[in-house]
Each structure stands twice: as structure tokens, then as C-alpha cells.
Design an enzyme around this catalytic site. Structure first.
Site, PDB file in Angstrom:
ATOM      1  N   VAL A 172       2.243 -56.350 -16.609  1.00 17.70           N
ATOM      2  CA  VAL A 172       1.300 -55.755 -17.730  1.00 17.70           C
ATOM      3  C   VAL A 172       1.036 -54.221 -17.420  1.00 17.70           C
ATOM      4  CG1 VAL A 172       0.130 -58.114 -18.202  1.00 17.70           C
ATOM      5  CG2 VAL A 172      -0.759 -56.460 -16.672  1.00 17.70           C
ATOM      6  N   SER A 353       4.905 -54.566 -21.834  1.00 18.53           N
ATOM      7  CA  SER A 353       3.644 -54.135 -20.876  1.00 18.53           C
ATOM      8  C   SER A 353       2.612 -53.279 -21.782  1.00 18.53           C
ATOM      9  CB  SER A 353       4.316 -52.793 -19.933  1.00 18.53           C
ATOM     10  OG  SER A 353       4.786 -51.942 -20.649  1.00 18.53           O
ATOM     11  N   HIS A 354       1.475 -52.919 -21.163  1.00 18.35           N
ATOM     12  CA  HIS A 354       0.242 -52.555 -21.890  1.00 18.35           C
ATOM     13  C   HIS A 354       0.814 -51.212 -22.328  1.00 18.35           C
ATOM     14  CE1 HIS A 354      -2.860 -54.921 -19.577  1.00 18.35           C
ATOM     15  NE2 HIS A 354      -2.511 -55.425 -20.531  1.00 18.35           N
ATOM     16  N   ALA A 355       1.471 -50.345 -21.847  1.00 16.37           N
ATOM     17  CA  ALA A 355       1.722 -49.085 -22.230  1.00 16.37           C
ATOM     18  C   ALA A 355       2.763 -49.252 -23.372  1.00 16.37           C
ATOM     19  CB  ALA A 355       2.553 -48.301 -21.119  1.00 16.37           C
TER      20      ALA A 355
END
Length: 400
Positions: A172, A353-355
Site C-alpha cells: 500500500v 498503492s496509495h500513491a
């Protein structure tokens, strides 16, 4: 003062805990836990360093004992978090592996305080969040994962899965490039194996990041049967919650667990590989590339601008509007930079992923997993980023 996770709903416990409460009631495998409700945050005068109210401290002591005094994960569950249009992915605090009451109390305060962190404030401003945000806090038994990651469900029955060794924080957070699986509705699995270089694990009450042994780096983290099992869990969550879901999951001792479920706010580029960086097509790690570099298409669109190589907060002041952010990975505290950046290039990370999620929500082209990008791309040179095809143009004229 506290609400059992099985009784949690969004109005009283925030977005993350509310969704998990629905899944618990439906019988999905969710770790045991409880919630510090949003009312405790509203009623507390202790968002920072001051003590939490004595009655909350006592309630936490009793609840942790009822869980078995085991290591727990303490996660934010903000009122606006995990919504249909804004995920707030990675914007608030998560504290893993704590056990003592004092440490859990500190973790609850960290979640409350993170509501007002610069990155979280910038995210809410960009997504028209509520004027007076509130925070619930989710406390659950920690799953000491052998394998963990993220999956996205789709309306056509396809499920995208990213997986790596150890706790899911590396997936993540984008600090590892994970294996990618695409599971079709008929159970067909296609897989791309990545070079998974690091893993995070609990050691006592610490989370330790260490190198993956050479023999495991290119070994698939998931077999096809487990990928199909995870896809089925994801589809069940989507059916229950009424929309495609972004699900964080973990597998420990062969048992699969659902750690989080929220609506998919932004689809990865259509037809793009779901993860795993491809080889660098030009340039040596310590040189300047002259050909296209390739990676994983993370957020569709194209952008051209000066490369700004960022290694950490000390470089933030150098970023100007229209720059292309080039970094090893992006940390949630870097969210404010995405107000300025025209595009993003990372050395590691997957499309779930979060980004990558935040870049897609912002409409910023992103290419992920471009090996050696921070050394192969010259700071200040002109780059063209194509987040649909996963290519980064060779450096051009230096910025003047």
C-alpha cells in the site's frame, strides 16, 4: 465509550470501520476488534499530547484484555474516509504491532492528530471534504501476514490483485513492486512476477523492514488457487457493499483475511499491466538515459515538464508547479506536492498503492516501478510522462 466491530456503522464509527462492520455481519473473515467512535474524538480535548479521558483509557484497557492482550493494528476511520468519490488513501495514521495499553492510547491520539496533518488537510481541500472532519479509530487483532496486498474488483467480474511477502504496508505504501495477478470471472489467472526486494514483519512490538532472501525475490508470493480464493472474497465484499471494492487483504498460516474494503474511486489505465516494473530500456543506473524508460502505467494521461528528483522532505522546497516528480516512492506526507506536480515517476510500487490511487483521483499522469529513475533521469531536464502506456521520455533541454 467503545463499539464492537460487529456493531460498527459509518455514522458512528467512520468510513473504514463502518464498511468492515458490514462485512463482519455478513460473515466475511475480518480480524476481531472494536472502534473508538467519532463521538470520542468530538468530545475529547486531547487531539495531541494531552492525556485521553480517564474513562476512555479504562475502556481501552478492558477491551484489549477481552481481545486476549495480543498485538493489535490501530487504524484511522475518519468520517470522510473510504468514500465513493474520495478514498483519503494513506492520508491518516496507522500504527501496527502495539500491545500495551499506553501504546494503544498513543496510537489512538496519533490517529486523531493525523486528521490535521498537512497532507490530510491538503487532500480534503482538493476533494471538497467536510469543514469539520471527525475521526473514529479502529483497533483490531494484528494479522502477522505471510503474504499481503491489495485487490480491486471490477463490474465485469475481473479482479486485480497485487501481492508481496510480509505485512501489506510495503504494497500500500509503494515501497515494493508487487506481483500482479488478474483473475477473470471464469477463474482464469494471469500473473506477472516482480522482484520483491523488501518485506515488513512484526518483531515483538516493532515493525521491521528487511531484505527478502534472494531465493524468494522472484518467487511468486501467491499460487493461482489462493489468488482465486482472494478474488472470490473481493467479489463477495463488492456484492455486499454495492460497488467495486478496493480491498486490503492478508494471508497467515493459509487463512485469508479482509483488513479493509472501500469503494474503488479510480480505475487503473484500461488494459495496463497491473504491476511489476519492466526493464529499464536505456541508460545505466548511474547515467542519463537517452531512450524511453518503461514502467507500470499507474494513472492515465500525458504531461511534460522539468524533472524534479525528490529524495525526501528536504527537497520539497525545490518543487515548482508543473514539475514532474521523480522519486523512489511517494509517502503520504508528500500529498501537498501532488497539487503542484504535472506528473509522477516512481522507482517502486504498483497500480493499487496509495500513491497511484491519489494520483488517479487528482488526474495526474503516473508511471510506477521505473527502475533507477532517480539516477537515470537528470534533475531539471524536460520529461514527457505517459501514464497510459507507462513510458517516460528521455531527458531533453535542461530547465533554465
Amino acid at each position: 465509550m467503545l463499539i464492537p466491530l460487529a456493531d460498527a456503522d459509518r455514522p458512528t464509527c467512520g468510513g473504514k470501520a463502518g464498511a468492515l462492520g458490514d462485512l463482519v455481519r455478513a460473515g466475511l473473515p475480518v480480524p476481531d476488534g472494536f472502534v473508538v467512535p467519532v463521538a470520542a474524538h468530538r468530545g475529547s480535548d486531547a487531539p495531541g499530547d494531552r492525556p485521553v479521558p480517564p474513562d476512555l483509557h479504562a475502556a481501552l484497557t478492558d477491551a484489549l484484555h477481552a481481545l486476549g492482550d495480543v498485538p493489535v493494528a490501530v487504524r484511522s476511520s475518519a468520517g470522510h474516509e473510504d468514500g465513493t468519490h474520495a478514498s483519503a488513501a494513506g492520508q491518516h495514521a496507522t500504527v501496527l504491532g502495539v500491545r500495551d495499553v499506553a501504546d494503544v492510547v498513543d496510537a489512538v491520539r496519533a490517529c486523531w492528530t493525523s486528521l490535521h496533518a498537512p497532507g490530510a488537510v491538503a487532500y480534503r481541500a482538493a476533494t471538497a471534504g467536510p469543514g469539520h472532519p471527525v475521526m473514529g479509530v479502529l483497533v483490531q487483532r494484528l494479522v502477522d501476514a505471510d503474504i499481503a496486498g491489495v485487490l480491486f474488483t471490477r463490474d465485469d467480474g475481473t479482479v486485480l490483485i497485487e501481492a508481496s511477502w510480509g505485512l501489506g504496508a510495503t504494497v500500500v505504501g509503494g515501497t515494493v513492486t508487487p506481483d500482479a495477478h488478474r483473475v477473470q470471472g471464469d477463474g482464469t489467472v494471469t500473473r506477472t512476477v516482480a522482484d520483491k526486494r523488501t518485506r515488513a514483519d512484526r518483531v515483538g512490538t516493532r515493525i521491521v523492514v528487511r531484505d527478502v532472501p534472494d531465493g524468494d525475490r522472484l518467487r511468486p508470493a501467491l499460487d493461482d488457487a489462493t489468488a482465486v480464493r482472494l478474488a472470490d472474497l473481493g467479489r463477495r465484499a463488492a456484492d455486499l457493499l454495492g460497488a467495486p471494492q478496493d480491498v486490503e487483504w492478508a494471508v497467515a498460516d493459509g487463512t485469508a483475511w479482509v483488513l479493509q474494503a472501500r469503494p474503488v474511486t479510480s480505475e487503473p489505465p484500461t488494459g495496463a499491466p497491473t504491476a511489476a516494473a519492466r526493464a529499464l530500456d536505456g541508460g545505466a543506473p548511474d547515467g542519463v538515459a537517452t531512450d524511453l524508460l518503461t514502467g507500470t502505467p499507474g494513472s492515465r494521461g500525458t504531461a511534460t515538464g522539468p524533472a524534479r528528483v525528490v529524495h525526501g522532505p528536504a527537497d520539497f522546497a525545490r518543487v515548482r508547479r508543473g514539475d514532474v516528480l521523480v522519486c523512489r516512492w511517494t509517502d503520504p506526507s508528500w500529498t501537498a506536492l501532488l497539487h503542484l506536480a504535472a506528473g509522477v515517476v516512481t522507482e517502486t510500487g504498483g497500480v493499487l498503492s496509495h500513491a497511484a490511487i491519489v494520483a488517479r483521483e487528482r488526474g495526474i499522469p503516473a508511471v510506477l516501478g521505473v527502475a533507477h529513475a532517480t539516477t537515470a533521469l537528470a534533475d531539471g531536464s524536460t520529461l514527457q510522462v505517459d501514464g497510459t502506456t507507462g513510458t517516460v521520455g528521455a531527458p531533453g533541454t535542461p530547465r533554465t
